[in-house]
Enzyme design. Sequence first.
Site, PDB file in Angstrom:
ATOM      1  N   CYS A 112      92.723  67.668 -37.127  1.00 19.33           N
ATOM      2  CA  CYS A 112      91.313  68.306 -37.448  1.00 19.33           C
ATOM      3  C   CYS A 112      91.327  68.419 -38.757  1.00 19.33           C
ATOM      4  O   CYS A 112      90.028  68.343 -39.194  1.00 19.33           O
ATOM      5  CB  CYS A 112      89.912  68.776 -36.678  1.00 19.33           C
ATOM      6  SG  CYS A 112      90.081  68.020 -34.758  1.00 19.33           S
ATOM      7  N   HIS A 244      83.640  71.521 -40.220  1.00 19.68           N
ATOM      8  CA  HIS A 244      84.464  70.497 -38.860  1.00 19.68           C
ATOM      9  C   HIS A 244      83.594  70.556 -37.435  1.00 19.68           C
ATOM     10  O   HIS A 244      83.231  71.527 -37.553  1.00 19.68           O
ATOM     11  CB  HIS A 244      85.669  70.879 -38.627  1.00 19.68           C
ATOM     12  CG  HIS A 244      86.103  70.544 -37.403  1.00 19.68           C
ATOM     13  ND1 HIS A 244      86.158  68.462 -37.478  1.00 19.68           N
ATOM     14  CD2 HIS A 244      87.069  70.402 -36.462  1.00 19.68           C
ATOM     15  CE1 HIS A 244      87.261  68.469 -36.076  1.00 19.68           C
ATOM     16  NE2 HIS A 244      87.371  68.792 -35.384  1.00 19.68           N
ATOM     17  N   ASN A 274      83.521  65.017 -31.750  1.00 17.82           N
ATOM     18  CA  ASN A 274      84.470  65.384 -32.598  1.00 17.82           C
ATOM     19  C   ASN A 274      85.513  63.868 -32.818  1.00 17.82           C
ATOM     20  O   ASN A 274      85.981  63.757 -32.003  1.00 17.82           O
ATOM     21  CB  ASN A 274      85.411  65.998 -32.087  1.00 17.82           C
ATOM     22  CG  ASN A 274      86.528  67.390 -32.730  1.00 17.82           C
ATOM     23  OD1 ASN A 274      86.344  66.772 -33.478  1.00 17.82           O
ATOM     24  ND2 ASN A 274      87.154  67.758 -32.220  1.00 17.82           N
TER      25      ASN A 274
HETATM   26  O1  UT7 Z   1      88.889  69.831 -33.194  1.00 15.55           O
HETATM   27  C1  UT7 Z   1      89.882  70.251 -33.418  1.00 15.55           C
HETATM   28  C2  UT7 Z   1      89.559  72.242 -32.721  1.00 15.55           C
HETATM   29  N1  UT7 Z   1      89.082  71.926 -31.021  1.00 15.55           N
HETATM   30  C3  UT7 Z   1      88.017  73.020 -31.130  1.00 15.55           C
HETATM   31  O2  UT7 Z   1      87.733  73.689 -31.684  1.00 15.55           O
HETATM   32  C4  UT7 Z   1      87.509  72.830 -29.709  1.00 15.55           C
HETATM   33  C5  UT7 Z   1      87.311  73.983 -28.717  1.00 15.55           C
HETATM   34  N2  UT7 Z   1      87.049  74.959 -27.466  1.00 15.55           N
HETATM   35  C6  UT7 Z   1      85.439  74.278 -27.650  1.00 15.55           C
HETATM   36  O3  UT7 Z   1      84.986  73.658 -28.084  1.00 15.55           O
HETATM   37  C7  UT7 Z   1      85.539  74.666 -25.585  1.00 15.55           C
HETATM   38  O4  UT7 Z   1      86.186  75.107 -25.344  1.00 15.55           O
HETATM   39  C8  UT7 Z   1      85.184  73.818 -24.518  1.00 15.55           C
HETATM   40  C9  UT7 Z   1      84.084  73.057 -25.098  1.00 15.55           C
HETATM   41  C10 UT7 Z   1      86.713  72.559 -24.831  1.00 15.55           C
HETATM   42  C11 UT7 Z   1      85.285  74.390 -23.125  1.00 15.55           C
HETATM   43  O5  UT7 Z   1      84.231  75.263 -23.614  1.00 15.55           O
HETATM   44  P1  UT7 Z   1      83.977  76.617 -22.467  1.00 15.55           P
HETATM   45  O6  UT7 Z   1      82.530  77.002 -22.929  1.00 15.55           O
HETATM   46  O7  UT7 Z   1      85.558  77.439 -23.330  1.00 15.55           O
HETATM   47  O8  UT7 Z   1      84.924  76.397 -21.230  1.00 15.55           O
HETATM   48  P2  UT7 Z   1      85.843  76.438 -20.828  1.00 15.55           P
HETATM   49  O9  UT7 Z   1      86.811  75.987 -20.951  1.00 15.55           O
HETATM   50  O10 UT7 Z   1      86.019  78.111 -20.293  1.00 15.55           O
HETATM   51  O11 UT7 Z   1      85.334  75.945 -18.921  1.00 15.55           O
HETATM   52  C12 UT7 Z   1      83.901  76.609 -18.132  1.00 15.55           C
HETATM   53  C13 UT7 Z   1      85.090  76.217 -17.021  1.00 15.55           C
HETATM   54  C14 UT7 Z   1      85.857  75.693 -15.889  1.00 15.55           C
HETATM   55  O12 UT7 Z   1      85.258  75.818 -14.876  1.00 15.55           O
HETATM   56  P3  UT7 Z   1      86.027  77.097 -13.928  1.00 15.55           P
HETATM   57  O13 UT7 Z   1      87.184  77.414 -14.219  1.00 15.55           O
HETATM   58  O14 UT7 Z   1      85.231  78.108 -14.719  1.00 15.55           O
HETATM   59  O15 UT7 Z   1      85.362  76.788 -12.786  1.00 15.55           O
HETATM   60  C15 UT7 Z   1      85.840  73.972 -16.085  1.00 15.55           C
HETATM   61  O16 UT7 Z   1      86.981  73.492 -15.498  1.00 15.55           O
HETATM   62  O17 UT7 Z   1      84.136  74.844 -17.184  1.00 15.55           O
HETATM   63  C16 UT7 Z   1      84.899  73.546 -16.728  1.00 15.55           C
HETATM   64  N3  UT7 Z   1      84.452  72.250 -17.653  1.00 15.55           N
HETATM   65  C17 UT7 Z   1      83.577  71.333 -17.235  1.00 15.55           C
HETATM   66  N4  UT7 Z   1      82.622  71.192 -16.839  1.00 15.55           N
HETATM   67  C18 UT7 Z   1      81.382  70.234 -16.333  1.00 15.55           C
HETATM   68  C19 UT7 Z   1      85.236  72.207 -18.453  1.00 15.55           C
HETATM   69  N5  UT7 Z   1      85.307  70.696 -19.111  1.00 15.55           N
HETATM   70  C20 UT7 Z   1      83.851  70.433 -18.279  1.00 15.55           C
HETATM   71  C21 UT7 Z   1      83.157  69.602 -18.237  1.00 15.55           C
HETATM   72  N6  UT7 Z   1      81.854  69.576 -17.922  1.00 15.55           N
HETATM   73  N7  UT7 Z   1      83.038  68.509 -19.486  1.00 15.55           N
END
Ligand code: UT7
Length: 317
Positions: A112, A244, A274
């Site tokens: 990225c 980004h 992204n």
């Molecule tokens: O470009 C390169 C760099 N990349 C980035 O900078 C991306 C950085 N990360 C992020 O943007 C975020 O971490 C995400 C958008 C990927 C995820 O958001 P989050 O608030 O960090 O969520 P999480 O990974 O902690 O997941 C929270 C919950 C989980 O469920 P439990 O374990 O709490 O029951 C996931 O399983 O959300 C669940 N989950 C979803 N639910 C519905 C994960 N993906 C989804 C989804 N729909 N698509």
Amino acid sequence: MFTRILGTGSYLPEQVRTNADLERMVETSNEWILERTGISERRIAAPDETAASMGAIAAKRAIEAANVDVSEIDLVICATTSSQNAFPSTACEISGMLGISDCPAFDLAAACSGFSYAYALAHSMILSGQSKKVLIVAADLMSRACDPNDRTTIVLFGDGASACILGQSDTEGTIAVHMSADAKYGPLLSLPYPKRGEKSENDWLYMKGNDVFKHAVTVLASLVSKTLEKGNIKPEQLDFLVPHQANMRIIAATARKLKLDMSQVIVTLDKQGNTSAPSVGLALDEGIRSGRIKRGDILLLESFGGGFTWGSALIRY
Ligand code: UT7
């Protein structure tokens, strides 16, 4: 001697993938995607599109905007991790498509951070006297790198390309650039090359989202401060942040760090998701073509991605 942006261009494939489309593909919801990421839709490349075909269109648009002849371009850099081949590189393919010959061309893999890295490198090549007009292209097809059944990644990424002509100048354009990487975080965000002759589930993009998120916020806060210091520019002198486009919450945190109003941030994430390497260039081109970014404005470009890599450019447009 200085460098400045002579023109920018971008390209997005026609097909739109909405959050409603994703609700039909995986167990997710429009509300979750919007609240956690800020993304409403992203573009998906047609089966016959490649990083080179998309990059060539973005490059043509940048060349037109810069009003230069292809014969004047003396270096082509393509930031991508979606090359069709190890060789010929995407940069070589793009050169061929545009009729550029007898000119160095190579790909740069910084995930990225690709656009920022390519910009910093082009700037250095011009300052060292090696090049006068550099075509920077960034193109990725991240939708094809994500497991269509993995809701943690498929909702985040889209496809696209961006380009920029950076040229030698008597007046200051680029004020400061910065690039860095830290390999110890590599395993948190990875995309392996498929093994020859076999396809396994481990070939997909892997991201430990929450850990990447925390690092991104911390690293970007330090990156923007360092870059402003290097360029001797105060946050209040900035006209626009061109970040980004990975997550609206990361973008907002960086804007808060710089005490910028969100009206001073170029956001394309909602419509593009992204796109990896081209993301900063897509935002830059959108800001310029929409008339928001004007000649003389001071811009801070920043990015963070797999590797981990991060990079920035402080520019008077
Ligand atoms: O470009 C390169 C760099 N990349 C980035 O900078 C991306 C950085 N990360 C992020 O943007 C975020 O971490 C995400 C958008 C990927 C995820 O958001 P989050 O608030 O960090 O969520 P999480 O990974 O902690 O997941 C929270 C919950 C989980 O469920 P439990 O374990 O709490 O029951 C996931 O399983 O959300 C669940 N989950 C979803 N639910 C519905 C994960 N993906 C989804 C989804 N729909 N698509």
